[in-house]
Motif scaffolding. Structure first.
Motif, PDB file in Angstrom:
ATOM      1  N   ALA A  23      28.187   4.616 -20.434  1.00  0.00           N
ATOM      2  CA  ALA A  23      29.345   5.503 -20.591  1.00  0.00           C
ATOM      3  C   ALA A  23      30.555   4.764 -21.136  1.00  0.00           C
ATOM      4  N   LEU A  24      30.679   3.458 -20.781  1.00  0.00           N
ATOM      5  CA  LEU A  24      31.822   2.677 -21.238  1.00  0.00           C
ATOM      6  C   LEU A  24      31.676   2.196 -22.675  1.00  0.00           C
ATOM      7  N   GLN A  25      30.490   2.051 -23.129  1.00  0.00           N
ATOM      8  CA  GLN A  25      30.251   1.574 -24.486  1.00  0.00           C
ATOM      9  C   GLN A  25      30.241   2.739 -25.472  1.00  0.00           C
ATOM     10  N   SER A  26      30.945   2.571 -26.584  1.00  0.00           N
ATOM     11  CA  SER A  26      30.968   3.615 -27.614  1.00  0.00           C
ATOM     12  C   SER A  26      29.733   3.504 -28.494  1.00  0.00           C
ATOM     13  N   LYS A  27      29.375   4.598 -29.115  1.00  0.00           N
ATOM     14  CA  LYS A  27      28.177   4.624 -29.942  1.00  0.00           C
ATOM     15  C   LYS A  27      28.468   3.991 -31.301  1.00  0.00           C
TER      16      LYS A  27
END
Length: 239
Positions: A23-27
């Motif tokens: 959830a914390l990492q962006s795609k």
């Protein structure tokens, strides 16, 4: 899960929860598509470090003029110790009950000579109120400090009549309000009339001031009312 891992493997680091990490990492695909928008936002909303001024803030930083219209820059010029706290205190307009001596001296310092009698009247009213409400030594000591401050300021301002009249009235009033014992505290504090040896404009001699302090009016003389003796026959007729 973390508690179980810590119990079974106390020396190993805790595992990172996959859901929170994801959830914390962006795609990656989103970053590539919106990279131009991100750069535009960085230019529009620049992040800058705002260092706080360590110097003492003065009123000239917030207000251009004072209450009386005088520029604050001239008030604070040459006085680096003027702080926001001292400016925020403002002007003392009343002798309060918390620290009446401090309020009294502050009002004397900030008012002109014509207002001296008015300021003394406020202090005298406060002394009378404190005496009426006093039930212990703590309040009495505050009243003594007030009387002493009033005497000192009257001597400095060459207004002995203001204090002498007040002390004479106070001495006559104490038995009436059942505070006759307070005069002994005034005697112990050695507070008497302002004599001409202290202030030239006083009409009271040193001996008269000393005699005035030593004399004490008996409270019982004013409060004891003699009741006429009642005849036994009168008492029987009332039954």
């Amino acid at each position: 899960m973390c508690l179980q891992h810590r119990a079974l493997h106390p020396s190993e680091p805790l595992p990172q929860p996959n859901l929170i990490t994801q959830a914390l990492q962006s795609k990656r695909a989103l970053e590539a598509t919106c990279s131009s928008e991100f750069e535009s936002m960085k230019k529009q909303f620049k992040l800058e470090l705002n260092e706080k001024d360590k110097n003492t803030e003065t009123g000239s930083l917030l207000w251009k003029v004072s209450d009386n219209g005088e520029p604050l820059s001239s008030i604070t010029e040459g006085n680096e110790n003027v702080s926001m706290q001292s400016i925020a205190k403002g002007v003392v307009t009343k002798v309060g009950t918390v620290d009446p001596v401090k309020d009294f001296r502050a009002m004397i310092a900030q008012n002109n000579v014509q207002e001296f009698g008015k300021v003394c009247s406020e202090m005298k009213m406060q002394i009378n109120e404190l005496l009426k409400q006093s039930f212990g030594k703590m309040i009495n000591s505050k009243v003594i400090d007030c009387i002493r401050a009033l005497r000192e300021e009257c001597c400095i301002s060459n207004k002995p009549l203001i204090f002498n009249t007040f002390l004479e009235e106070l001495k006559a009033t104490l038995p009436i309000i059942h505070k006759g014992d307070f005069w002994r505290e005034i005697q112990n504090a050695d507070i008497t009339l302002i004599a001409n040896s202290e202030c030239n404009s006083s009409s009271v001699t040193k001996d008269a001031a000393l005699k005035f302090l030593q004399e004490q009016k008996d409270e019982s003389d004013d409060n004891v009312i003699e009741s006429p003796e009642e005849d036994e026959n009168d008492l029987l007729n009332m039954m």
